[in-house]
Design a protein around this motif. Structure first.
Motif, short mmCIF file in Angstrom:
data_model
loop_
_atom_site.label_atom_id
_atom_site.label_comp_id
_atom_site.label_asym_id
_atom_site.label_seq_id
_atom_site.Cartn_x
_atom_site.Cartn_y
_atom_site.Cartn_z
N UNK A 12 -7.64 4.32 69.27
CA UNK A 12 -7.75 5.97 69.23
C UNK A 12 -6.36 6.74 69.53
N UNK A 13 -5.71 6.20 70.66
CA UNK A 13 -4.52 6.79 70.73
C UNK A 13 -3.46 6.53 69.61
N UNK A 14 -3.30 5.47 69.18
CA UNK A 14 -2.55 5.13 68.00
C UNK A 14 -2.74 5.89 66.96
N UNK A 15 -4.17 6.12 66.67
CA UNK A 15 -4.61 6.94 65.51
C UNK A 15 -4.37 8.39 65.55
N UNK A 16 -4.49 9.23 66.71
CA UNK A 16 -4.13 10.29 67.11
C UNK A 16 -2.56 10.70 66.95
N UNK A 17 -2.00 9.52 67.57
CA UNK A 17 -0.45 9.69 67.55
C UNK A 17 0.18 9.87 65.97
N UNK A 18 -0.33 8.83 65.24
CA UNK A 18 0.08 8.85 64.01
C UNK A 18 -0.18 9.95 63.08
N UNK A 19 -1.34 10.64 63.26
CA UNK A 19 -2.08 11.70 62.82
C UNK A 19 -0.93 13.03 62.97
N UNK A 20 -0.90 12.85 64.29
CA UNK A 20 0.08 14.24 64.93
C UNK A 20 1.58 14.00 64.09
N UNK A 21 1.99 12.89 64.34
CA UNK A 21 3.45 12.69 63.92
C UNK A 21 3.50 13.00 62.27
N UNK A 22 2.57 12.46 61.45
CA UNK A 22 2.52 12.72 60.06
C UNK A 22 2.36 14.14 59.88
N UNK A 23 1.42 14.63 60.45
CA UNK A 23 1.36 16.27 60.12
C UNK A 23 2.46 17.00 60.45
N UNK A 24 3.34 16.45 61.55
CA UNK A 24 4.41 17.31 61.97
C UNK A 24 5.49 17.07 60.97
N UNK A 25 5.63 15.79 60.25
CA UNK A 25 6.58 15.59 59.26
C UNK A 25 6.26 16.20 58.07
N UNK A 26 5.19 16.36 57.47
CA UNK A 26 4.53 17.18 56.56
C UNK A 26 4.74 18.45 56.69
N UNK A 27 4.49 18.89 57.95
CA UNK A 27 4.85 20.61 57.91
C UNK A 27 6.26 20.94 58.07
N UNK A 28 7.05 20.01 58.37
CA UNK A 28 8.42 20.15 58.27
C UNK A 28 9.25 19.97 56.84
#
Length: 141
Positions: A12-28
């Motif tokens: 769950x922690x890995x999934x949430x972390x990757x979801x957040x990181x990828x979301x930030x990358x896409x937004x950037x």
């Protein structure tokens, strides 16, 4: 059972972390001039599928506890299970670019295989180093 629960929570922690990181990358990548919006139901679906993927990669890692299984088979079971779960979830989430043709799909799959292998490799190196440190401490005593 305790180990499985720990792996699920780690997933769950890995999934949430990757979801957040990828979301930030896409937004950037999209920049400040573009809005990065999705509906509440899409956000929930994306987040839940990311968590499922995290669990799908962490829980099968229990195979490494069985020393009578070859390292290659352990790796194959772990990564094969995780990647199958990823592909199902990625398709459901719309992350696989099926509208851009077979080449884009293959490129997408190759990209995620490389990312998955890189994460696995870093964990492998970390645990290998830990084992070396433990062995060194045992020899010193």
């Amino acid at each position: 059972m305790k180990k499985i629960i720990k792996l699920i929570l780690g997933g769950i922690a890995w999934g949430c972390t990757m979801f957040t990181i990828i979301g930030i990358i896409i937004a950037l990548i999209m920049g400040q001039d573009n809005s990065f919006m999705m509906s509440t139901s899409d956000y929930i679906k994306q987040a839940v599928l990311s968590i499922i993927i995290g669990i799908g990669f962490t829980v099968p890692s229990i195979v490494y506890d069985y020393e009578n299984i070859s390292k290659f088979l352990q790796f194959t079971v772990h990564m094969g299970t995780g990647f199958c779960i990823y592909m199902i979830c990625a398709y459901m989430a719309g992350w696989v670019p099926t509208g851009f043709g077979l080449g884009a799909v293959i490129l997408s799959i190759a990209f995620w295989i490389i990312i998955s292998l890189a994460i696995w490799f870093f964990f492998y190196m970390y645990y290998k180093k830990e084992a070396e440190n433990i062995n060194k401490k045992l020899k010193d005593n």
